[in-house]
Design a protein around this motif. Structure first.
Motif, PDB file in Angstrom:
ATOM      1  N   GLN A   8       0.833  -1.204   0.000  1.00  0.00           N
ATOM      2  CA  GLN A   8       0.000   0.000   0.000  1.00  0.00           C
ATOM      3  C   GLN A   8       0.868   1.254   0.000  1.00  0.00           C
ATOM      4  N   LYS A   9       1.935   1.262   0.785  1.00  0.00           N
ATOM      5  CA  LYS A   9       2.824   2.419   0.843  1.00  0.00           C
ATOM      6  C   LYS A   9       3.534   2.625  -0.487  1.00  0.00           C
ATOM      7  N   ILE A  10       3.982   1.543  -1.101  1.00  0.00           N
ATOM      8  CA  ILE A  10       4.657   1.636  -2.399  1.00  0.00           C
ATOM      9  C   ILE A  10       3.685   2.117  -3.462  1.00  0.00           C
ATOM     10  N   SER A  11       2.471   1.585  -3.444  1.00  0.00           N
ATOM     11  CA  SER A  11       1.457   1.981  -4.418  1.00  0.00           C
ATOM     12  C   SER A  11       1.156   3.474  -4.305  1.00  0.00           C
ATOM     13  N   THR A  12       1.007   3.969  -3.073  1.00  0.00           N
ATOM     14  CA  THR A  12       0.732   5.383  -2.847  1.00  0.00           C
ATOM     15  C   THR A  12       1.906   6.250  -3.292  1.00  0.00           C
ATOM     16  N   ALA A  13       3.115   5.824  -2.970  1.00  0.00           N
ATOM     17  CA  ALA A  13       4.312   6.571  -3.370  1.00  0.00           C
ATOM     18  C   ALA A  13       4.436   6.607  -4.885  1.00  0.00           C
ATOM     19  N   TRP A  14       4.199   5.472  -5.551  1.00  0.00           N
ATOM     20  CA  TRP A  14       4.284   5.416  -7.010  1.00  0.00           C
ATOM     21  C   TRP A  14       3.261   6.337  -7.645  1.00  0.00           C
ATOM     22  N   PHE A  15       2.038   6.361  -7.099  1.00  0.00           N
ATOM     23  CA  PHE A  15       0.998   7.232  -7.647  1.00  0.00           C
ATOM     24  C   PHE A  15       1.447   8.689  -7.580  1.00  0.00           C
ATOM     25  N   ARG A  19       2.313  11.042 -10.848  1.00  0.00           N
ATOM     26  CA  ARG A  19       1.577  12.292 -11.017  1.00  0.00           C
ATOM     27  C   ARG A  19       2.541  13.475 -11.196  1.00  0.00           C
ATOM     28  N   THR A  20       3.578  13.523 -10.372  1.00  0.00           N
ATOM     29  CA  THR A  20       4.583  14.589 -10.452  1.00  0.00           C
ATOM     30  C   THR A  20       5.319  14.532 -11.785  1.00  0.00           C
ATOM     31  N   PHE A  21       5.684  13.324 -12.203  1.00  0.00           N
ATOM     32  CA  PHE A  21       6.402  13.140 -13.455  1.00  0.00           C
ATOM     33  C   PHE A  21       5.550  13.599 -14.639  1.00  0.00           C
ATOM     34  N   LYS A  22       4.287  13.259 -14.614  1.00  0.00           N
ATOM     35  CA  LYS A  22       3.369  13.668 -15.684  1.00  0.00           C
ATOM     36  C   LYS A  22       3.282  15.200 -15.756  1.00  0.00           C
ATOM     37  N   LYS A  23       3.237  15.860 -14.602  1.00  0.00           N
ATOM     38  CA  LYS A  23       3.189  17.325 -14.573  1.00  0.00           C
ATOM     39  C   LYS A  23       4.452  17.924 -15.184  1.00  0.00           C
ATOM     40  N   LEU A  24       5.600  17.320 -14.897  1.00  0.00           N
ATOM     41  CA  LEU A  24       6.864  17.817 -15.454  1.00  0.00           C
ATOM     42  C   LEU A  24       6.874  17.711 -16.971  1.00  0.00           C
ATOM     43  N   ILE A  25       6.359  16.614 -17.497  1.00  0.00           N
ATOM     44  CA  ILE A  25       6.297  16.443 -18.953  1.00  0.00           C
ATOM     45  C   ILE A  25       5.340  17.468 -19.555  1.00  0.00           C
ATOM     46  N   ASN A  69       3.864  12.878 -31.131  1.00  0.00           N
ATOM     47  CA  ASN A  69       4.974  12.026 -30.699  1.00  0.00           C
ATOM     48  C   ASN A  69       6.269  12.835 -30.581  1.00  0.00           C
ATOM     49  N   LYS A  70       6.532  13.664 -31.590  1.00  0.00           N
ATOM     50  CA  LYS A  70       7.757  14.464 -31.597  1.00  0.00           C
ATOM     51  C   LYS A  70       7.784  15.426 -30.418  1.00  0.00           C
ATOM     52  N   GLU A  71       6.663  16.075 -30.148  1.00  0.00           N
ATOM     53  CA  GLU A  71       6.618  17.028 -29.039  1.00  0.00           C
ATOM     54  C   GLU A  71       6.697  16.306 -27.694  1.00  0.00           C
ATOM     55  N   ALA A  72       6.109  15.123 -27.598  1.00  0.00           N
ATOM     56  CA  ALA A  72       6.227  14.324 -26.368  1.00  0.00           C
ATOM     57  C   ALA A  72       7.691  13.965 -26.114  1.00  0.00           C
ATOM     58  N   LEU A  73       8.393  13.595 -27.169  1.00  0.00           N
ATOM     59  CA  LEU A  73       9.817  13.275 -27.047  1.00  0.00           C
ATOM     60  C   LEU A  73      10.617  14.510 -26.607  1.00  0.00           C
ATOM     61  N   ASN A  74      10.342  15.652 -27.237  1.00  0.00           N
ATOM     62  CA  ASN A  74      11.019  16.893 -26.841  1.00  0.00           C
ATOM     63  C   ASN A  74      10.738  17.229 -25.381  1.00  0.00           C
ATOM     64  N   ALA A  75       9.493  17.056 -24.953  1.00  0.00           N
ATOM     65  CA  ALA A  75       9.096  17.394 -23.586  1.00  0.00           C
ATOM     66  C   ALA A  75       9.800  16.518 -22.560  1.00  0.00           C
ATOM     67  N   ASP A  80      14.411  17.268 -16.056  1.00  0.00           N
ATOM     68  CA  ASP A  80      15.604  16.992 -15.256  1.00  0.00           C
ATOM     69  C   ASP A  80      15.150  16.303 -13.985  1.00  0.00           C
ATOM     70  N   VAL A  81      15.149  14.992 -14.010  1.00  0.00           N
ATOM     71  CA  VAL A  81      14.647  14.198 -12.901  1.00  0.00           C
ATOM     72  C   VAL A  81      15.448  14.432 -11.631  1.00  0.00           C
ATOM     73  N   THR A  82      16.743  14.577 -11.770  1.00  0.00           N
ATOM     74  CA  THR A  82      17.596  14.685 -10.585  1.00  0.00           C
ATOM     75  C   THR A  82      17.322  15.942  -9.770  1.00  0.00           C
ATOM     76  N   SER A  83      16.859  17.004 -10.406  1.00  0.00           N
ATOM     77  CA  SER A  83      16.576  18.223  -9.642  1.00  0.00           C
ATOM     78  C   SER A  83      15.082  18.473  -9.461  1.00  0.00           C
ATOM     79  N   SER A  84      14.240  17.704 -10.164  1.00  0.00           N
ATOM     80  CA  SER A  84      12.809  17.962 -10.135  1.00  0.00           C
ATOM     81  C   SER A  84      12.036  17.097  -9.158  1.00  0.00           C
ATOM     82  N   LEU A  85      12.490  15.881  -8.911  1.00  0.00           N
ATOM     83  CA  LEU A  85      11.707  14.963  -8.077  1.00  0.00           C
ATOM     84  C   LEU A  85      12.237  14.875  -6.684  1.00  0.00           C
TER      85      LEU A  85
END
Length: 85
Positions: A8-15, A19-25, A69-75, A80-85
Motif C-alpha cells: 500500500q505504501k509503495i502503491s501510494t508513493a508510485w501514484f 503524477r509529479t512526473f506527468k506534470k513535469l512532462i 509524438n515528436k513534441e512528447a519526445l522533446n518534452a 531533469d529528474v535529478t533536480s525535479s523529483l
C-alpha cells in the motif's frame, strides 16, 4: 514480529511520483506545435531508461500523431529528474 505489508505504501508513493512526473512532462509540452486532425483523445506511449545517475535516456515514442509524438519526445528530454523529483 509481524510481517510488514509495504504494497500500500509503495502503491501510494508510485501514484504520487507518477503524477509529479506527468506534470513535469506537460510543463515542457508545447501544444502549439501539434495539429489535431480529429476530435477526441490523442495519446502516445513514451518508453525510456533510467540511467545509473538517475538521468533519463534511450527514449522512444509511439502513437498515431507524428507531431504529438515528436513534441512528447522533446518534452520528456527536457525533464531533469535529478533536480525535479
Amino acid at each position: 514480529d509481524y510481517p510488514i505489508d509495504l504494497s500500500q505504501k509503495i502503491s501510494t508513493a508510485w501514484f504520487g511520483l507518477k503524477r509529479t512526473f506527468k506534470k513535469l512532462i506537460m510543463k515542457n509540452f508545447d501544444t502549439s506545435k501539434v495539429t489535431y486532425k480529429k476530435i477526441g483523445r490523442i495519446s502516445t506511449v513514451i518508453v525510456f531508461v533510467v540511467q545509473k545517475d538517475c538521468s533519463l535516456g534511450d527514449f522512444s515514442v509511439s502513437g498515431e500523431n507524428k507531431q504529438f509524438n515528436k513534441e512528447a519526445l522533446n518534452a520528456i528530454k527536457k525533464v531533469d529528474v535529478t533536480s525535479s523529483l
